[in-house]
Scaffold this motif. Structure first.
Motif, PDB file in Angstrom:
ATOM      1  N   LEU A   1      -8.670  48.343 -25.462  1.00 55.33           N
ATOM      2  CA  LEU A   1      -9.393  47.839 -24.297  1.00 55.33           C
ATOM      3  C   LEU A   1      -8.528  46.860 -23.514  1.00 55.33           C
ATOM      4  O   LEU A   1      -8.500  46.892 -22.274  1.00 55.33           O
ATOM      5  N   THR A   2      -7.792  45.996 -24.208  1.00 56.90           N
ATOM      6  CA  THR A   2      -6.900  45.042 -23.539  1.00 56.90           C
ATOM      7  C   THR A   2      -5.837  45.780 -22.740  1.00 56.90           C
ATOM      8  O   THR A   2      -5.525  45.412 -21.596  1.00 56.90           O
ATOM      9  N   LYS A   3      -5.274  46.829 -23.331  1.00 59.14           N
ATOM     10  CA  LYS A   3      -4.235  47.605 -22.642  1.00 59.14           C
ATOM     11  C   LYS A   3      -4.815  48.349 -21.442  1.00 59.14           C
ATOM     12  O   LYS A   3      -4.167  48.481 -20.399  1.00 59.14           O
ATOM     13  N   LEU A   4      -6.046  48.825 -21.580  1.00 58.63           N
ATOM     14  CA  LEU A   4      -6.710  49.498 -20.464  1.00 58.63           C
ATOM     15  C   LEU A   4      -6.934  48.530 -19.307  1.00 58.63           C
ATOM     16  O   LEU A   4      -6.708  48.869 -18.134  1.00 58.63           O
ATOM     17  N   GLN A   5      -7.344  47.309 -19.611  1.00 54.37           N
ATOM     18  CA  GLN A   5      -7.548  46.296 -18.567  1.00 54.37           C
ATOM     19  C   GLN A   5      -6.223  45.890 -17.926  1.00 54.37           C
ATOM     20  O   GLN A   5      -6.160  45.648 -16.709  1.00 54.37           O
ATOM     21  N   THR A   6      -5.150  45.844 -18.714  1.00 57.05           N
ATOM     22  CA  THR A   6      -3.826  45.551 -18.159  1.00 57.05           C
ATOM     23  C   THR A   6      -3.399  46.636 -17.189  1.00 57.05           C
ATOM     24  O   THR A   6      -2.866  46.351 -16.104  1.00 57.05           O
ATOM     25  N   ALA A   7      -3.646  47.895 -17.569  1.00 52.76           N
ATOM     26  CA  ALA A   7      -3.306  49.014 -16.678  1.00 52.76           C
ATOM     27  C   ALA A   7      -4.083  48.918 -15.374  1.00 52.76           C
ATOM     28  O   ALA A   7      -3.523  49.121 -14.289  1.00 52.76           O
ATOM     29  N   GLU A   8      -5.360  48.573 -15.464  1.00 53.10           N
ATOM     30  CA  GLU A   8      -6.171  48.472 -14.243  1.00 53.10           C
ATOM     31  C   GLU A   8      -5.653  47.345 -13.348  1.00 53.10           C
ATOM     32  O   GLU A   8      -5.616  47.478 -12.120  1.00 53.10           O
ATOM     33  N   ARG A   9      -5.228  46.224 -13.960  1.00 51.70           N
ATOM     34  CA  ARG A   9      -4.676  45.116 -13.156  1.00 51.70           C
ATOM     35  C   ARG A   9      -3.401  45.544 -12.438  1.00 51.70           C
ATOM     36  O   ARG A   9      -3.204  45.249 -11.252  1.00 51.70           O
ATOM     37  N   LEU A  10      -2.526  46.278 -13.138  1.00 57.16           N
ATOM     38  CA  LEU A  10      -1.284  46.755 -12.513  1.00 57.16           C
ATOM     39  C   LEU A  10      -1.580  47.721 -11.368  1.00 57.16           C
ATOM     40  O   LEU A  10      -0.913  47.695 -10.317  1.00 57.16           O
TER      41      LEU A  10
ATOM     42  N   ALA B   1      -7.827  57.137 -11.427  1.00 61.06           N
ATOM     43  CA  ALA B   1      -8.870  58.024 -11.951  1.00 61.06           C
ATOM     44  C   ALA B   1      -8.744  58.179 -13.458  1.00 61.06           C
ATOM     45  O   ALA B   1      -9.751  58.196 -14.184  1.00 61.06           O
ATOM     46  N   ALA B   2      -7.501  58.276 -13.958  1.00 63.72           N
ATOM     47  CA  ALA B   2      -7.290  58.387 -15.408  1.00 63.72           C
ATOM     48  C   ALA B   2      -7.766  57.122 -16.127  1.00 63.72           C
ATOM     49  O   ALA B   2      -8.371  57.205 -17.211  1.00 63.72           O
ATOM     50  N   ALA B   3      -7.515  55.960 -15.532  1.00 66.79           N
ATOM     51  CA  ALA B   3      -7.965  54.705 -16.143  1.00 66.79           C
ATOM     52  C   ALA B   3      -9.487  54.640 -16.200  1.00 66.79           C
ATOM     53  O   ALA B   3     -10.076  54.268 -17.231  1.00 66.79           O
ATOM     54  N   LEU B   4     -10.150  55.035 -15.108  1.00 61.47           N
ATOM     55  CA  LEU B   4     -11.612  55.029 -15.091  1.00 61.47           C
ATOM     56  C   LEU B   4     -12.174  56.040 -16.087  1.00 61.47           C
ATOM     57  O   LEU B   4     -13.179  55.792 -16.756  1.00 61.47           O
ATOM     58  N   SER B   5     -11.517  57.197 -16.203  1.00 59.55           N
ATOM     59  CA  SER B   5     -11.962  58.221 -17.148  1.00 59.55           C
ATOM     60  C   SER B   5     -11.883  57.699 -18.591  1.00 59.55           C
ATOM     61  O   SER B   5     -12.807  57.913 -19.388  1.00 59.55           O
ATOM     62  N   LEU B   6     -10.786  57.006 -18.924  1.00 61.70           N
ATOM     63  CA  LEU B   6     -10.660  56.436 -20.268  1.00 61.70           C
ATOM     64  C   LEU B   6     -11.734  55.375 -20.519  1.00 61.70           C
ATOM     65  O   LEU B   6     -12.282  55.273 -21.619  1.00 61.70           O
ATOM     66  N   GLY B   7     -12.042  54.591 -19.484  1.00 55.78           N
ATOM     67  CA  GLY B   7     -13.101  53.592 -19.622  1.00 55.78           C
ATOM     68  C   GLY B   7     -14.455  54.238 -19.865  1.00 55.78           C
ATOM     69  O   GLY B   7     -15.236  53.774 -20.707  1.00 55.78           O
ATOM     70  N   LEU B   8     -14.736  55.332 -19.150  1.00 51.99           N
ATOM     71  CA  LEU B   8     -15.997  56.049 -19.352  1.00 51.99           C
ATOM     72  C   LEU B   8     -16.071  56.627 -20.759  1.00 51.99           C
ATOM     73  O   LEU B   8     -17.125  56.625 -21.399  1.00 51.99           O
ATOM     74  N   ASP B   9     -14.933  57.130 -21.266  1.00 56.92           N
ATOM     75  CA  ASP B   9     -14.891  57.663 -22.627  1.00 56.92           C
ATOM     76  C   ASP B   9     -15.222  56.585 -23.650  1.00 56.92           C
ATOM     77  O   ASP B   9     -15.747  56.880 -24.729  1.00 56.92           O
ATOM     78  N   ARG B  10     -14.897  55.344 -23.320  1.00 52.81           N
ATOM     79  CA  ARG B  10     -15.150  54.235 -24.257  1.00 52.81           C
ATOM     80  C   ARG B  10     -16.540  53.633 -24.069  1.00 52.81           C
ATOM     81  O   ARG B  10     -16.848  52.606 -24.653  1.00 52.81           O
ATOM     82  N   GLY B  11     -17.368  54.254 -23.238  1.00 56.06           N
ATOM     83  CA  GLY B  11     -18.724  53.753 -23.052  1.00 56.06           C
ATOM     84  C   GLY B  11     -18.827  52.625 -22.046  1.00 56.06           C
ATOM     85  O   GLY B  11     -19.857  51.938 -21.977  1.00 56.06           O
ATOM     86  N   MET B  12     -17.774  52.402 -21.223  1.00 54.85           N
ATOM     87  CA  MET B  12     -17.800  51.338 -20.213  1.00 54.85           C
ATOM     88  C   MET B  12     -17.860  51.964 -18.814  1.00 54.85           C
ATOM     89  O   MET B  12     -17.649  53.157 -18.640  1.00 54.85           O
ATOM     90  N   TRP B  13     -18.134  51.118 -17.830  1.00 52.15           N
ATOM     91  CA  TRP B  13     -18.008  51.475 -16.417  1.00 52.15           C
ATOM     92  C   TRP B  13     -18.829  52.719 -16.060  1.00 52.15           C
ATOM     93  O   TRP B  13     -18.436  53.492 -15.184  1.00 52.15           O
TER      94      TRP B  13
END
Length: 325
Positions: free
Chosen positions: A56-65, A99-111
């Motif tokens: 989750l931390t890495k996903l949030q870092t990717a979204e910030r970048l 879109a890939a970042a949002l898709s991974l977030g949806l897979d994790r039950g977020m967003w």
């Protein structure tokens, strides 16, 4: 990385990140700096898949970048492109990564509330990359198909009309990606077959099984064990559902063989397949096969697979959602 899902060590990830580290660059290379940031975000996205504990931390870092990249790209477009710059292609790559970042977030039950935004972003990426970068367009089409499928699953309790539309659009995106991949060397072909099979309606489980079998034929068991497990589990589930619909013993036999293959790969490549998503996939397939065959053995295997998730992974919203389901 897209051709080979063997986990990468943390040292190798750090080396990859250093190669794409964004430093101070001349004004003329700002587009390059933006492209490097997008690449760095892509590395973090891949890293979040391999590492579920701190993913989750890495996903949030990717979204910030990616947010930084979008701001910089907006500034570049306002300033006007320099000679040789293709900002439309860069915009498409950025939209695809978002879109890939949002898709991974949806897979994790977020967003969940951002599903519509994710689909719009994926469609923007497809429209920008279709004629400029076919390989990136194929990846964006796969993401688009997965997002339509995910939104359809989220809308199950609502009227069935929107669900059918989303499933049809997921199938269309997967088919377009497959057609594009055939013209460009079968790039990412197995994962597109998986997306196509998932988008098939229940009454077309035989066609879904055909798509999964097609994907398995194009998957390297040793280099892509994760994808092989997911495809085998999906094939077992599709064949089991087909058996329940038709009472035909042949799909049941195919389901048992596919389920055995999935468990065999997980046990043989345990160091590569310690992924919660795979355990959920085989548990769901075991449950379907057990119900179709009226056998307690497969139901016990489904519970064992869920027990393995509890042993391996910390309790997160992602795992709790799937365990409850």
């Amino acid at each position: 990385r897209r051709r080979n899902d063997t986990p990468v060590s943390e040292t190798e990830y750090q080396q990859m990140l250093r190669r794409t580290e964004v430093r101070e660059v001349p004004e003329s290379l700002r587009a390059l700096r933006c492209a490097l940031r997008i690449n760095e975000a892509r590395i973090y996205l891949e890293w979040s898949i391999d590492d579920y504990r701190s993913g989750l931390t890495k996903l949030q870092t990717a979204e910030r970048l990616l947010t930084q990249s979008r701001t910089e790209l907006d500034e570049l477009e306002r300033a006007g492109p320099k000679a040789g710059e293709d900002l439309s292609s860069l915009r498409g790559k950025l939209a695809s990564a978002e879109a890939a970042a949002l898709s991974l977030g949806l897979d994790r039950g977020m967003w969940q509330e951002r599903a519509d935004e994710a689909i719009r972003t994926a469609e923007e990426a497809v429209s920008l990359l279709r004629d400029r970068g076919p390989l990136e367009a194929i990846e964006a089409l796969e993401t688009c198909s997965n997002l339509f499928y995910h939104r359809a699953i989220l809308s199950r309790e609502e009227p069935s009309g929107p669900v059918r539309v989303d499933m049809r659009r997921a199938e269309e995106a997967a088919r377009e990606g497959l057609a594009l991949s055939e013209r460009n060397g079968d790039f990412m072909y197995p994962s597109l077959s998986l997306a196509l099979g998932l988008a098939m309606p229940v009454e077309s489980m035989d066609m879904a099984a055909g798509a999964y079998e097609d994907g398995i034929r194009h998957t390297d068991m040793q280099l892509q064990p994760n994808l092989y497990v997911v495809l085998s589990a999906a094939l077992a589930e599709a064949c089991a559902v087909h058996q329940m619909e038709t009472q035909d013993p042949v799909p049941g036999k195919n389901a048992g063989e596919a389920l055995s293959a999935a468990f065999g790969i997980i046990n043989r490549y345990a160091h590569m397949t310690s992924n919660a998503f795979l355990q959920f996939a085989v548990a769901r397939a075991s449950l379907a096969v057990g119900l179709a065959a009226k056998s307690r053995k497969e139901l016990g295997m489904a519970l064992d697979a869920l027990d393995r998730v509890l042993e391996i992974w910390t309790f997160t919203p992602y795992t709790s959602n799937h365990i409850q389901a």
